[in-house]
Design a protein around this motif. Sequence first.
Motif, mmCIF file in Angstrom:
data_model
loop_
_atom_site.group_PDB
_atom_site.id
_atom_site.type_symbol
_atom_site.label_atom_id
_atom_site.label_comp_id
_atom_site.label_asym_id
_atom_site.label_seq_id
_atom_site.Cartn_x
_atom_site.Cartn_y
_atom_site.Cartn_z
ATOM 1 N N GLY A 66 -4.503 0.308 -4.895
ATOM 2 C CA GLY A 66 -5.100 -0.544 -3.876
ATOM 3 C C GLY A 66 -4.069 -1.063 -2.897
ATOM 4 O O GLY A 66 -4.321 -1.133 -1.687
ATOM 5 N N HIS A 67 -2.895 -1.411 -3.397
ATOM 6 C CA HIS A 67 -1.820 -1.905 -2.532
ATOM 7 C C HIS A 67 -1.347 -0.819 -1.581
ATOM 8 O O HIS A 67 -1.154 -1.058 -0.373
ATOM 9 C CB HIS A 67 -0.655 -2.407 -3.391
ATOM 10 C CG HIS A 67 0.493 -2.950 -2.581
ATOM 11 N ND1 HIS A 67 1.562 -2.157 -2.190
ATOM 12 C CD2 HIS A 67 0.734 -4.201 -2.094
ATOM 13 C CE1 HIS A 67 2.403 -2.889 -1.489
ATOM 14 N NE2 HIS A 67 1.926 -4.132 -1.422
ATOM 15 N N ASP A 68 -1.156 0.397 -2.086
ATOM 16 C CA ASP A 68 -0.646 1.498 -1.263
ATOM 17 C C ASP A 68 -1.650 1.942 -0.196
ATOM 18 O O ASP A 68 -1.260 2.266 0.933
ATOM 19 C CB ASP A 68 -0.281 2.695 -2.151
ATOM 20 C CG ASP A 68 0.991 2.456 -2.948
ATOM 21 O OD1 ASP A 68 1.667 1.436 -2.696
ATOM 22 O OD2 ASP A 68 1.305 3.284 -3.816
ATOM 23 N N HIS A 70 -4.231 0.100 0.894
ATOM 24 C CA HIS A 70 -4.843 -1.061 1.542
ATOM 25 C C HIS A 70 -6.331 -1.165 1.204
ATOM 26 O O HIS A 70 -7.172 -1.450 2.067
ATOM 27 C CB HIS A 70 -4.648 -0.997 3.066
ATOM 28 C CG HIS A 70 -3.214 -0.826 3.485
ATOM 29 N ND1 HIS A 70 -2.267 -1.817 3.319
ATOM 30 C CD2 HIS A 70 -2.567 0.241 4.026
ATOM 31 C CE1 HIS A 70 -1.099 -1.390 3.760
ATOM 32 N NE2 HIS A 70 -1.250 -0.141 4.185
ATOM 33 N N LEU A 71 -6.616 -0.928 -0.067
ATOM 34 C CA LEU A 71 -7.974 -1.086 -0.586
ATOM 35 C C LEU A 71 -8.100 -2.500 -1.138
ATOM 36 O O LEU A 71 -7.338 -2.901 -2.026
ATOM 37 C CB LEU A 71 -8.259 -0.063 -1.691
ATOM 38 C CG LEU A 71 -9.665 -0.026 -2.284
ATOM 39 C CD1 LEU A 71 -10.692 0.361 -1.223
ATOM 40 C CD2 LEU A 71 -9.725 0.959 -3.452
ATOM 41 N N ALA A 72 -9.023 -3.276 -0.601
ATOM 42 C CA ALA A 72 -9.150 -4.684 -0.964
ATOM 43 C C ALA A 72 -9.405 -4.849 -2.458
ATOM 44 O O ALA A 72 -10.035 -4.000 -3.101
ATOM 45 C CB ALA A 72 -10.281 -5.330 -0.176
ATOM 46 N N GLN A 73 -8.915 -5.962 -3.005
ATOM 47 C CA GLN A 73 -9.066 -6.242 -4.428
ATOM 48 C C GLN A 73 -10.533 -6.179 -4.862
ATOM 49 O O GLN A 73 -10.865 -5.612 -5.908
ATOM 50 C CB GLN A 73 -8.503 -7.637 -4.742
ATOM 51 C CG GLN A 73 -8.604 -8.070 -6.192
ATOM 52 C CD GLN A 73 -7.576 -7.376 -7.071
ATOM 53 O OE1 GLN A 73 -6.543 -6.942 -6.575
ATOM 54 N NE2 GLN A 73 -7.854 -7.268 -8.365
ATOM 55 N N SER A 126 -6.074 7.245 2.970
ATOM 56 C CA SER A 126 -6.837 6.044 3.313
ATOM 57 C C SER A 126 -7.813 5.752 2.189
ATOM 58 O O SER A 126 -8.095 6.626 1.361
ATOM 59 C CB SER A 126 -7.598 6.253 4.626
ATOM 60 O OG SER A 126 -8.601 7.245 4.460
ATOM 61 N N PRO A 127 -8.367 4.546 2.149
ATOM 62 C CA PRO A 127 -9.382 4.256 1.126
ATOM 63 C C PRO A 127 -10.568 5.206 1.207
ATOM 64 O O PRO A 127 -11.084 5.649 0.178
ATOM 65 C CB PRO A 127 -9.795 2.817 1.448
ATOM 66 C CG PRO A 127 -8.639 2.223 2.149
ATOM 67 C CD PRO A 127 -8.035 3.347 2.947
#
Length: 497
Positions: A66-68, A70-73, A126-127
């Motif tokens: 998620g950090h890499d 940029h996927l929201a918690q 990307s997510p």
Amino acid sequence: MTTDTGLTTATEPRATADPATAPAAVPDPSARLSVRARLVLFLLCAAQFAVALDFSILNIALPTLGHDLHLAQANLQWGMTAFALPSGGFLLLFGRIADQIGRRRVFVVGLALFTAASVLATLAWSPESFLAARALQGLGAAAIVPSGMALLTTTFHEGPQRDRAMGVMGSLMALGFTFGMVLGGVLTQTLTWRSTMGLNVVMGALVLVGAPLLLTESRNERRVGFDVPGAIAVTGGLLALIYGLSTAAQSGFGKGTVIGALVAAALLLASFVVIESRTAEPLVSLRILRRPSVAFGNLGGLTTFAMMTAVIFLGTLYLQQVNGLSPMVTGLVFGVMGVVCAVSGNIAPRVVARIGSARTMVVGLLVQGLLTTLLLLVGRGSTGTWVFMLAGSAAAFFHLWAIVSYGVTATSGLPDEEQGVATGLVTTTQQIGMTVGIPLLSAVASARSDALRSAGHSLATATLGGVRLGLGADAALVVLLALTVAVGLRPRKHPTA
């Protein structure tokens, strides 16, 4: 009919008696597998292992991923849900397609899709690209699992050979799930989360090379019409059910979208039953579902998968949030459970041969439930970690008895032309079980944890209280449903055809 390859296939319809309720015959030399038979079994098991591994390997890697990307918690759950939705929702549909156009063909196509999707997941930028890849992996898995299981049950004759093959398959699937936790922690901490997806590429490619060389085509000799309304109803119902339960794990059962999804699932699945009772060529014959071995065999499978998956989830919370263990050490704790599963998987077919698959399943479920109660003794500190590892591993040992025997029970006494549907039910049960247990028991645990936090307790203490309540509910449900299965599978003088 026995071929010179050492494989045994059954081309005549089975007797209508229910062999699952009685001890199997003492294994004879025919239970030994030839070299080619072993290679076929290894190939089919490797594919199922890869799917089970993929289901769990991201559990520990999701925060880093998620950090890499940029996927929201709040959206991390979709890393699992995007896979679970198609893999559970399309199983029955692909099982019937495999029966009609060829099980090897569907198996190979599904494996190719799964491998290609794993490449996309590995390279995700990307997510959106990652979640799309996970959905494609799930779609490939929905084709691999029922076609692979049908290839196994039509290749290995009902009796000692199939019991042994199912034992190997069951142990490797359980290993795949538990070792996914181990590998997820180790690979994420030593390499990157991308290596967890890259592993699937390697495994998928190796099986793709061997499948055309070792597998022979298998399909129903009699072509039947395709039940389009039934396929739409059951696929939509399963998708709605899995979506609702997966979303409930994060946002609770009171959310409008969750309630709507679960209501839609109930309506669609109810309509599926009505459609199947009226159509001339049903997707799933209600006659099959009325067989005690099929109905209660699948209930036993649903129970053991749902409740042991929940134990692993709650155990992850306990080990990391209460005792502060790292992802790698947490994975190694579950690795011990995986080794125990492998040992039990070799023993379970012998138990089935001696006392019968139905009795083995009931014993496995009952002891799994009773041993789960020992997990209520876990506390803060290293002693609690040892209690969880030892008691959890003991419960996992008997969990494998239930896994192996439920597959044998739910596919016994059926002709080859119904094996695709029967194995589709078995694998649908497995996928739904792996999805259903976590949201149900995490909701119980979360409610207790929130109450303790509101009363002023620390996060670790509140989490421990929630985990204990969740584990207690888990144990009670396993024992209750084990007794239900025991009653449903009791020997009958006049078995249902």
